[in-house]
Write a protein that holds these residues in place. Structure first.
Motif, PDB file in Angstrom:
ATOM      1  N   ALA A  29      83.225 -36.060-117.553  1.00  0.00           N
ATOM      2  CA  ALA A  29      83.633 -36.011-116.154  1.00  0.00           C
ATOM      3  C   ALA A  29      82.773 -36.961-115.343  1.00  0.00           C
ATOM      4  O   ALA A  29      81.585 -37.110-115.606  1.00  0.00           O
ATOM      5  CB  ALA A  29      83.499 -34.594-115.613  1.00  0.00           C
ATOM      6  N   GLU A  30      83.392 -37.572-114.355  1.00  0.00           N
ATOM      7  CA  GLU A  30      82.684 -38.384-113.367  1.00  0.00           C
ATOM      8  C   GLU A  30      82.849 -37.719-112.020  1.00  0.00           C
ATOM      9  O   GLU A  30      83.958 -37.306-111.662  1.00  0.00           O
ATOM     10  CB  GLU A  30      83.297 -39.777-113.251  1.00  0.00           C
ATOM     11  CG  GLU A  30      82.975 -40.718-114.336  1.00  0.00           C
ATOM     12  CD  GLU A  30      83.614 -42.082-114.070  1.00  0.00           C
ATOM     13  OE1 GLU A  30      84.552 -42.187-113.251  1.00  0.00           O
ATOM     14  OE2 GLU A  30      83.181 -43.036-114.698  1.00  0.00           O
ATOM     15  N   ILE A  31      81.764 -37.638-111.279  1.00  0.00           N
ATOM     16  CA  ILE A  31      81.806 -37.066-109.934  1.00  0.00           C
ATOM     17  C   ILE A  31      81.413 -38.169-108.960  1.00  0.00           C
ATOM     18  O   ILE A  31      80.368 -38.806-109.125  1.00  0.00           O
ATOM     19  CB  ILE A  31      80.858 -35.868-109.818  1.00  0.00           C
ATOM     20  CG1 ILE A  31      81.295 -34.759-110.792  1.00  0.00           C
ATOM     21  CG2 ILE A  31      80.808 -35.354-108.376  1.00  0.00           C
ATOM     22  CD1 ILE A  31      80.281 -33.652-110.957  1.00  0.00           C
ATOM     23  N   THR A  32      82.260 -38.389-107.967  1.00  0.00           N
ATOM     24  CA  THR A  32      81.974 -39.388-106.947  1.00  0.00           C
ATOM     25  C   THR A  32      82.136 -38.761-105.565  1.00  0.00           C
ATOM     26  O   THR A  32      82.909 -37.836-105.379  1.00  0.00           O
ATOM     27  CB  THR A  32      82.888 -40.618-107.068  1.00  0.00           C
ATOM     28  OG1 THR A  32      84.257 -40.183-107.033  1.00  0.00           O
ATOM     29  CG2 THR A  32      82.645 -41.371-108.354  1.00  0.00           C
ATOM     30  N   GLY A  33      81.402 -39.287-104.626  1.00  0.00           N
ATOM     31  CA  GLY A  33      81.516 -38.793-103.266  1.00  0.00           C
ATOM     32  C   GLY A  33      80.180 -38.883-102.579  1.00  0.00           C
ATOM     33  O   GLY A  33      79.205 -39.365-103.147  1.00  0.00           O
ATOM     34  N   PRO A  34      80.110 -38.447-101.386  1.00  0.00           N
ATOM     35  CA  PRO A  34      81.238 -37.872-100.663  1.00  0.00           C
ATOM     36  C   PRO A  34      82.203 -38.942-100.163  1.00  0.00           C
ATOM     37  O   PRO A  34      81.816 -40.085 -99.990  1.00  0.00           O
ATOM     38  CB  PRO A  34      80.590 -37.150 -99.491  1.00  0.00           C
ATOM     39  CG  PRO A  34      79.328 -37.910 -99.238  1.00  0.00           C
ATOM     40  CD  PRO A  34      78.880 -38.418-100.592  1.00  0.00           C
ATOM     41  N   THR A  74      85.084 -33.921 -95.696  1.00  0.00           N
ATOM     42  CA  THR A  74      84.382 -34.591 -96.774  1.00  0.00           C
ATOM     43  C   THR A  74      84.777 -33.943 -98.089  1.00  0.00           C
ATOM     44  O   THR A  74      84.860 -32.715 -98.175  1.00  0.00           O
ATOM     45  CB  THR A  74      82.854 -34.461 -96.568  1.00  0.00           C
ATOM     46  OG1 THR A  74      82.522 -35.013 -95.302  1.00  0.00           O
ATOM     47  CG2 THR A  74      82.088 -35.174 -97.646  1.00  0.00           C
ATOM     48  N   GLU A  75      85.030 -34.758 -99.080  1.00  0.00           N
ATOM     49  CA  GLU A  75      85.397 -34.247-100.401  1.00  0.00           C
ATOM     50  C   GLU A  75      84.606 -34.969-101.484  1.00  0.00           C
ATOM     51  O   GLU A  75      84.121 -36.081-101.286  1.00  0.00           O
ATOM     52  CB  GLU A  75      86.894 -34.456-100.674  1.00  0.00           C
ATOM     53  CG  GLU A  75      87.801 -33.673 -99.771  1.00  0.00           C
ATOM     54  CD  GLU A  75      89.268 -33.893-100.084  1.00  0.00           C
ATOM     55  OE1 GLU A  75      90.047 -32.979 -99.816  1.00  0.00           O
ATOM     56  OE2 GLU A  75      89.642 -34.976-100.580  1.00  0.00           O
ATOM     57  N   TRP A  76      84.535 -34.322-102.633  1.00  0.00           N
ATOM     58  CA  TRP A  76      83.939 -34.892-103.838  1.00  0.00           C
ATOM     59  C   TRP A  76      85.026 -34.975-104.888  1.00  0.00           C
ATOM     60  O   TRP A  76      85.766 -34.009-105.107  1.00  0.00           O
ATOM     61  CB  TRP A  76      82.791 -34.004-104.322  1.00  0.00           C
ATOM     62  CG  TRP A  76      81.640 -34.032-103.377  1.00  0.00           C
ATOM     63  CD1 TRP A  76      81.524 -33.320-102.209  1.00  0.00           C
ATOM     64  CD2 TRP A  76      80.477 -34.833-103.486  1.00  0.00           C
ATOM     65  NE1 TRP A  76      80.344 -33.646-101.585  1.00  0.00           N
ATOM     66  CE2 TRP A  76      79.675 -34.558-102.355  1.00  0.00           C
ATOM     67  CE3 TRP A  76      80.025 -35.745-104.425  1.00  0.00           C
ATOM     68  CZ2 TRP A  76      78.455 -35.170-102.152  1.00  0.00           C
ATOM     69  CZ3 TRP A  76      78.799 -36.345-104.214  1.00  0.00           C
ATOM     70  CH2 TRP A  76      78.029 -36.062-103.089  1.00  0.00           C
ATOM     71  N   ARG A  77      85.158 -36.133-105.527  1.00  0.00           N
ATOM     72  CA  ARG A  77      86.198 -36.351-106.540  1.00  0.00           C
ATOM     73  C   ARG A  77      85.620 -36.119-107.932  1.00  0.00           C
ATOM     74  O   ARG A  77      84.546 -36.599-108.264  1.00  0.00           O
ATOM     75  CB  ARG A  77      86.750 -37.769-106.438  1.00  0.00           C
ATOM     76  CG  ARG A  77      87.775 -38.076-107.534  1.00  0.00           C
ATOM     77  CD  ARG A  77      88.434 -39.426-107.363  1.00  0.00           C
ATOM     78  NE  ARG A  77      89.258 -39.343-106.169  1.00  0.00           N
ATOM     79  CZ  ARG A  77      89.198 -40.219-105.170  1.00  0.00           C
ATOM     80  NH1 ARG A  77      88.380 -41.230-105.205  1.00  0.00           N
ATOM     81  NH2 ARG A  77      89.985 -40.093-104.120  1.00  0.00           N
ATOM     82  N   VAL A  78      86.378 -35.385-108.728  1.00  0.00           N
ATOM     83  CA  VAL A  78      86.031 -35.159-110.129  1.00  0.00           C
ATOM     84  C   VAL A  78      87.127 -35.802-110.969  1.00  0.00           C
ATOM     85  O   VAL A  78      88.303 -35.441-110.843  1.00  0.00           O
ATOM     86  CB  VAL A  78      85.943 -33.650-110.469  1.00  0.00           C
ATOM     87  CG1 VAL A  78      85.539 -33.449-111.919  1.00  0.00           C
ATOM     88  CG2 VAL A  78      85.005 -32.926-109.530  1.00  0.00           C
ATOM     89  N   THR A  79      86.754 -36.764-111.796  1.00  0.00           N
ATOM     90  CA  THR A  79      87.703 -37.415-112.697  1.00  0.00           C
ATOM     91  C   THR A  79      87.318 -37.033-114.119  1.00  0.00           C
ATOM     92  O   THR A  79      86.182 -37.257-114.550  1.00  0.00           O
ATOM     93  CB  THR A  79      87.676 -38.942-112.527  1.00  0.00           C
ATOM     94  OG1 THR A  79      87.963 -39.246-111.158  1.00  0.00           O
ATOM     95  CG2 THR A  79      88.709 -39.609-113.422  1.00  0.00           C
ATOM     96  N   LEU A  80      88.261 -36.443-114.819  1.00  0.00           N
ATOM     97  CA  LEU A  80      88.036 -35.915-116.161  1.00  0.00           C
ATOM     98  C   LEU A  80      88.841 -36.723-117.170  1.00  0.00           C
ATOM     99  O   LEU A  80      90.019 -37.006-116.934  1.00  0.00           O
ATOM    100  CB  LEU A  80      88.463 -34.444-116.211  1.00  0.00           C
ATOM    101  CG  LEU A  80      87.749 -33.561-115.181  1.00  0.00           C
ATOM    102  CD1 LEU A  80      88.708 -32.605-114.528  1.00  0.00           C
ATOM    103  CD2 LEU A  80      86.600 -32.841-115.838  1.00  0.00           C
ATOM    104  N   ARG A  81      88.228 -37.088-118.278  1.00  0.00           N
ATOM    105  CA  ARG A  81      88.923 -37.833-119.333  1.00  0.00           C
ATOM    106  C   ARG A  81      89.322 -36.850-120.425  1.00  0.00           C
ATOM    107  O   ARG A  81      88.490 -36.121-120.962  1.00  0.00           O
ATOM    108  CB  ARG A  81      88.025 -38.907-119.934  1.00  0.00           C
ATOM    109  CG  ARG A  81      87.593 -39.968-118.949  1.00  0.00           C
ATOM    110  CD  ARG A  81      88.767 -40.882-118.573  1.00  0.00           C
ATOM    111  NE  ARG A  81      88.307 -42.080-117.904  1.00  0.00           N
ATOM    112  CZ  ARG A  81      88.357 -42.268-116.603  1.00  0.00           C
ATOM    113  NH1 ARG A  81      88.841 -41.336-115.827  1.00  0.00           N
ATOM    114  NH2 ARG A  81      87.935 -43.390-116.068  1.00  0.00           N
TER     115      ARG A  81
END
Length: 110
Positions: A35-40, A55-62
């Motif tokens: 997982a990658e977490i990006t933000g805010p 404000t949000e934090w994005r979680v990108t899961l492979r």
């Protein structure tokens, strides 16, 4: 065009702590290899009949193709929001070794 082997599944959370928690659960359960977490990030949206901003934090899961739908369902189960974003995009190309790692790491069946 062949079907995508690998998918990038994305969700957002209100806090970094929620993003980390979501990522840990999903990766621990082997529904995603990483997982990658990006933000805010600033988000502007329409919700409950009103314009909102936050404000949000994005979680990108492979994940692998065989696990994608289970991963999406699990996000909906554990996410703190009633109707969280859960979207996915196929990874059009990646190295065979990367795809194989994701496929080995994720659990294809319950």
């Amino acid at each position: 065009m062949p079907a995508a082997r690998i998918w990038a599944v994305t969700s957002t959370t209100a806090t970094e702590a929620d993003a980390r928690s979501l990522a840990r659960v999903i990766v621990t359960e082997k529904l995603a290899a990483g997982a990658e977490i990006t933000g805010p990030a600033i988000s502007v949206f329409w919700h409950l009949g009103e314009l909102g901003e936050g404000t949000e934090w994005r979680v990108t899961l492979r994940t692998s193709a065989g696990v994608r739908d289970r991963l999406a369902a699990r996000i909906a189960e554990i996410h703190p929001w009633d109707s969280p974003e859960v979207s996915a995009a196929p990874v059009e190309w990646c190295s065979d070794s990367y795809a194989e790692w994701i496929e080995r790491t994720t659990v294809a069946s319950e």
